[in-house]
Design an enzyme around this catalytic site. Structure first.
Site, PDB file in Angstrom:
ATOM      1  N   SER A  88       0.013  -0.969  -0.028  1.00 15.06           N
ATOM      2  CA  SER A  88      -0.299   0.314  -0.167  1.00 15.06           C
ATOM      3  C   SER A  88       1.153   1.029   0.105  1.00 15.06           C
ATOM      4  O   SER A  88       2.131   1.361   0.944  1.00 15.06           O
ATOM      5  CB  SER A  88      -0.538   0.140   1.433  1.00 15.06           C
ATOM      6  OG  SER A  88      -1.713   1.100   1.355  1.00 15.06           O
TER       7      SER A  88
ATOM      8  N   LYS B 288      -1.320  -1.109  -4.550  1.00 11.77           N
ATOM      9  CA  LYS B 288      -2.342  -0.844  -4.099  1.00 11.77           C
ATOM     10  C   LYS B 288      -2.325   1.135  -3.902  1.00 11.77           C
ATOM     11  O   LYS B 288      -0.754   1.404  -3.123  1.00 11.77           O
ATOM     12  CB  LYS B 288      -2.549  -0.920  -2.839  1.00 11.77           C
ATOM     13  CG  LYS B 288      -4.036  -0.254  -2.141  1.00 11.77           C
ATOM     14  CD  LYS B 288      -4.974  -0.890  -1.299  1.00 11.77           C
ATOM     15  CE  LYS B 288      -4.624   0.210   0.085  1.00 11.77           C
ATOM     16  NZ  LYS B 288      -5.448  -0.580   1.538  1.00 11.77           N
TER      17      LYS B 288
ATOM     18  N   LYS C  24      -2.598   4.818  -2.703  1.00 14.99           N
ATOM     19  CA  LYS C  24      -3.553   5.881  -2.090  1.00 14.99           C
ATOM     20  C   LYS C  24      -3.971   7.032  -2.657  1.00 14.99           C
ATOM     21  O   LYS C  24      -3.063   7.934  -3.295  1.00 14.99           O
ATOM     22  CB  LYS C  24      -3.371   5.923  -0.773  1.00 14.99           C
ATOM     23  CG  LYS C  24      -2.994   5.223   0.773  1.00 14.99           C
ATOM     24  CD  LYS C  24      -4.453   4.412   1.364  1.00 14.99           C
ATOM     25  CE  LYS C  24      -3.810   3.659   2.408  1.00 14.99           C
ATOM     26  NZ  LYS C  24      -5.294   2.799   3.329  1.00 14.99           N
TER      27      LYS C  24
ATOM     28  N   ASP D 179      -7.193   2.626  -3.026  1.00 17.62           N
ATOM     29  CA  ASP D 179      -7.916   3.047  -1.738  1.00 17.62           C
ATOM     30  C   ASP D 179      -8.233   5.170  -1.778  1.00 17.62           C
ATOM     31  O   ASP D 179      -7.494   5.771  -1.112  1.00 17.62           O
ATOM     32  CB  ASP D 179      -7.092   2.776  -1.009  1.00 17.62           C
ATOM     33  CG  ASP D 179      -7.815   2.367   0.509  1.00 17.62           C
ATOM     34  OD1 ASP D 179      -9.340   2.928   0.578  1.00 17.62           O
ATOM     35  OD2 ASP D 179      -7.378   2.012   1.408  1.00 17.62           O
TER      36      ASP D 179
ATOM     37  N   GLU E 114     -11.135   0.368  -3.237  1.00 23.09           N
ATOM     38  CA  GLU E 114     -11.466   0.627  -2.233  1.00 23.09           C
ATOM     39  C   GLU E 114     -12.095   1.807  -1.697  1.00 23.09           C
ATOM     40  O   GLU E 114     -11.681   2.551  -1.769  1.00 23.09           O
ATOM     41  CB  GLU E 114      -9.473   0.557  -1.534  1.00 23.09           C
ATOM     42  CG  GLU E 114     -10.044  -0.241   0.039  1.00 23.09           C
ATOM     43  CD  GLU E 114      -9.085  -1.137   0.748  1.00 23.09           C
ATOM     44  OE1 GLU E 114      -7.903  -1.708   0.147  1.00 23.09           O
ATOM     45  OE2 GLU E 114      -8.652  -0.854   1.622  1.00 23.09           O
TER      46      GLU E 114
ATOM     47  N   ASP F 163     -13.802  -1.480   3.408  1.00 25.57           N
ATOM     48  CA  ASP F 163     -13.182  -1.665   4.038  1.00 25.57           C
ATOM     49  C   ASP F 163     -14.191  -0.530   5.540  1.00 25.57           C
ATOM     50  O   ASP F 163     -14.492  -1.974   6.272  1.00 25.57           O
ATOM     51  CB  ASP F 163     -11.379  -0.539   4.173  1.00 25.57           C
ATOM     52  CG  ASP F 163     -10.814  -0.466   5.110  1.00 25.57           C
ATOM     53  OD1 ASP F 163     -11.145  -1.093   6.615  1.00 25.57           O
ATOM     54  OD2 ASP F 163      -9.882  -0.253   5.416  1.00 25.57           O
TER      55      ASP F 163
ATOM     56  N   LYS G  62      -9.522  -6.501   8.091  1.00 26.91           N
ATOM     57  CA  LYS G  62      -8.740  -5.730   9.594  1.00 26.91           C
ATOM     58  C   LYS G  62      -8.948  -6.613  10.835  1.00 26.91           C
ATOM     59  O   LYS G  62     -10.521  -5.987  11.387  1.00 26.91           O
ATOM     60  CB  LYS G  62      -8.497  -4.425   9.447  1.00 26.91           C
ATOM     61  CG  LYS G  62      -7.577  -3.872   8.139  1.00 26.91           C
ATOM     62  CD  LYS G  62      -7.970  -2.333   8.376  1.00 26.91           C
ATOM     63  CE  LYS G  62      -7.362  -1.749   6.876  1.00 26.91           C
ATOM     64  NZ  LYS G  62      -7.656  -0.284   6.664  1.00 26.91           N
TER      65      LYS G  62
ATOM     66  N   GLY H 147      -3.821  -3.537   6.647  1.00 28.34           N
ATOM     67  CA  GLY H 147      -3.206  -3.353   7.595  1.00 28.34           C
ATOM     68  C   GLY H 147      -3.001  -1.785   8.039  1.00 28.34           C
ATOM     69  O   GLY H 147      -4.254  -1.498   7.581  1.00 28.34           O
TER      70      GLY H 147
HETATM   71 MG   LIG Z   1      -8.660   0.903   3.007  1.00 26.99          MG
END
Ligand SMILES: [Mg+2]
Length: 368
Positions: free
Chosen positions: A134, A159, A161, A186, A211, A236, A260, A288
Site C-alpha cells: 500500500s 495499491k 492511496k 484506496d 477500495e 474496508d 482488518k 493493515g
Molecule cells: Mg483501506
C-alpha cells in the site's frame, strides 16, 4: 492477595521510515498500544490498531485505553478463551479495536498454551501469505519510483492511496508508466455518491478494484455506485461485523472485503467474515494499520489461510520501520511471507527498545 497474572500496557511512539499519507492525513509515527499478558509462565502479546486521532474510525488510543481499563479488564480476570471473552463483551457497543486488542491477546495466549503456531491454530493454512503493498499519496514521480522498487522486490499487487482531486493525475501517470501491473486504489471514503462522474472516469485505469470510494460508514450507496461502474468495489471501513459484511454482499455493495481484525473486533469475527466471503464467492484479503511486528504477526497468520484469495497489505516490517519492537522480522520472498512456526504469534519482543519508545507503561494486576 496478588496472583501471578498481570497485564502490562505500553503506549509506544515508533517513527515510520517515511511518512504515510491517505485522504485523511499524514502519519509520521505509529502510536500504538501494546498489551503484554503474563500468566502461568506464558507471555502473550497483542497490539491495538488505534492511533492518536479518530481519523480512520471514531476510536483512538485514549478511547481504547479507557474501554480496556474500565470495562474489558473485568472480563479477563480468569483469562478466558477468546469466545468466552467475546460473549462477555457483547453488551459493550462498538469499540471493536479495543475489544480486538484483548481478544487477540487471548488467541496468542491459548495457541501458546496448546504449543501451536497461531496460523495453524486458527484454520487451514497454505503456509504462506501473498503480499501486496500500500503506497501513500506523494509526488507522483516519487510514487512511480516507489512502485518500480516494489515490483522489483516481488510485491504481488500495488495499491495506491488516492484523494479527491488528485486521483486522475495519480492513476493516469501510473498507468502510463505501468500499463499492466495489478493495481488498485484506496480512497479511504473521500467521495460521496454525488462524485459518481469522477468514479466512472476511473474505470479506464483497469483497476483490480477501488477500495472504499464512498464514506466510511456507507454501504448502501456503494451498491448504487457498483451498478454504474465496471471497476469492482472493495469495502474496508464500514465492515465492522459479520452482519455488515452479509448485508454488503446481499445488496451487491462489495465484490471484495479488506479484513482488518482490529476493525472487526478480533480474530474470531475475521474468520467468520472470511468464511462468508467464501460462501458468496467474493474476494477477501488482509489489510493493515501500519502495525508493529506484533500486530503484523497476527495479520500474516490470517493472510496465510487457504480462504484468503487475494494479496493483502501485509508488507515485511522493514517497509515501515527502521527498527521494530520485535527482534525476529518477516522477510518477503517472491511476494510471499511465511508465518513464524513457534507457538502463538511467534515474535520475540525487544523489551529494551520497546521501553525506549514508550511514552507510558502501566502494569495492572489481574487478581480474581
Ligand atoms: Mg483501506
Amino acid at each position: 492477595m496478588f496472583s501471578n497474572k498481570s497485564l502490562t500496557i505500553y503506549k509506544i511512539r515508533l517513527p515510520l521510515k517515511i511518512p504515510f499519507t491517505t485522504s485523511f492525513g499524514t502519519q509520521h509515527y505509529r502510536n500504538a498500544i501494546i498489551l503484554h499478558l503474563m500468566y502461568n509462565g506464558i507471555d502473550a502479546y497483542s497490539e491495538c490498531v488505534t492511533d492518536e486521532g479518530p481519523y480512520y474510525s471514531y476510536e483512538d488510543n485514549e478511547t481504547a485505553l479507557h474501554i480496556i481499563k474500565t470495562y474489558l479488564i473485568n472480563y479477563i480476570k480468569d483469562v478466558p478463551e477468546p469466545s468466552k471473552f467475546l460473549e462477555r463483551s457483547e453488551k459493550i457497543k462498538g469499540h471493536n479495536m479495543a475489544k480486538a486488542a484483548i481478544e487477540m491477546l487471548l488467541w496468542d495466549y491459548y495457541s501458546k498454551v496448546k504449543k501451536i503456531p497461531l496460523y495453524k491454530y486458527i484454520g487451514e493454512s497454505k503456509g504462506y501469505a501473498l503480499i501486496g503493498i500500500s503506497i501513500g499519496i506523494d509526488d507522483v514521480k516519487k510514487m512511480i519510483n516507489f512502485i518500480h522498487e516494489s515490483i522489483k522486490s516481488g510485491y504481488r499487487r500495488i495499491k495506491v492511496k488516492i484523494d479527491k482531486g488528485k486521483e486522475i493525475k495519480i492513476l493516469s501517470e501510473i498507468r502510463e508508466y505501468f500499463p499492466d501491473i495489478p493495481l488498485s486504489a484506496d480512497a479511504n471514503g473521500c467521495y460521496t455518491i454525488k462524485d459518481i462522474e469522477i468514479l466512472k472516469a476511473l474505470d479506464k485505469y483497469n483497476l483490480l478494484y477501488i477500495e472504499q470510494p464512498l464514506q466510511h460508514d456507507d454501504i448502501i450507496h456503494h451498491a448504487k455506485l457498483r451498478k454504474e461502474i465496471s471497476t469492482p468495489i472493495c469495502l474496508d471501513e464500514p465492515i465492522t461485523s459479520y452482519e455488515k459484511a452479509l448485508k454488503a454482499f446481499e445488496i451487491g455493495a462489495a465484490d471484495i472485503i479488506n479484513i482488518k481484525p482490529g476493525r472487526l473486533g478480533g480474530v474470531y469475527n475475521s474468520l467468520k467474515v472470511i468464511e462468508l466471503a467464501k460462501e458468496f464467492k467474493k474476494g477477501v484479503w488482509i489489510g493493515g494499520m501500519l502495525e508493529t511486528g506484533i500486530g503484523r504477526a497476527f495479520n500474516i497468520a490470517l493472510a496465510s489461510l487457504n480462504s484468503i484469495n487475494m494479496p493483502g497489505d501485509t508488507s515485511p516490517n522493514e517497509r515501515y520501520f527502521n527498527k521494530d519492537i520485535v527482534l525476529n522480522l518477516f522477510k518477503m520472498n517472491n511476494g510471499t511471507i511465511i508465518p513464524y512456526d513457534s507457538p502463538g504469534i511467534g515474535v520475540n519482543v525487544d523489551f529494551e527498545f520497546m521501553k525506549n519508545v514508550s511514552t507510558r507503561i502501566e502494569k495492572l494486576d489481574l487478581w480474581v
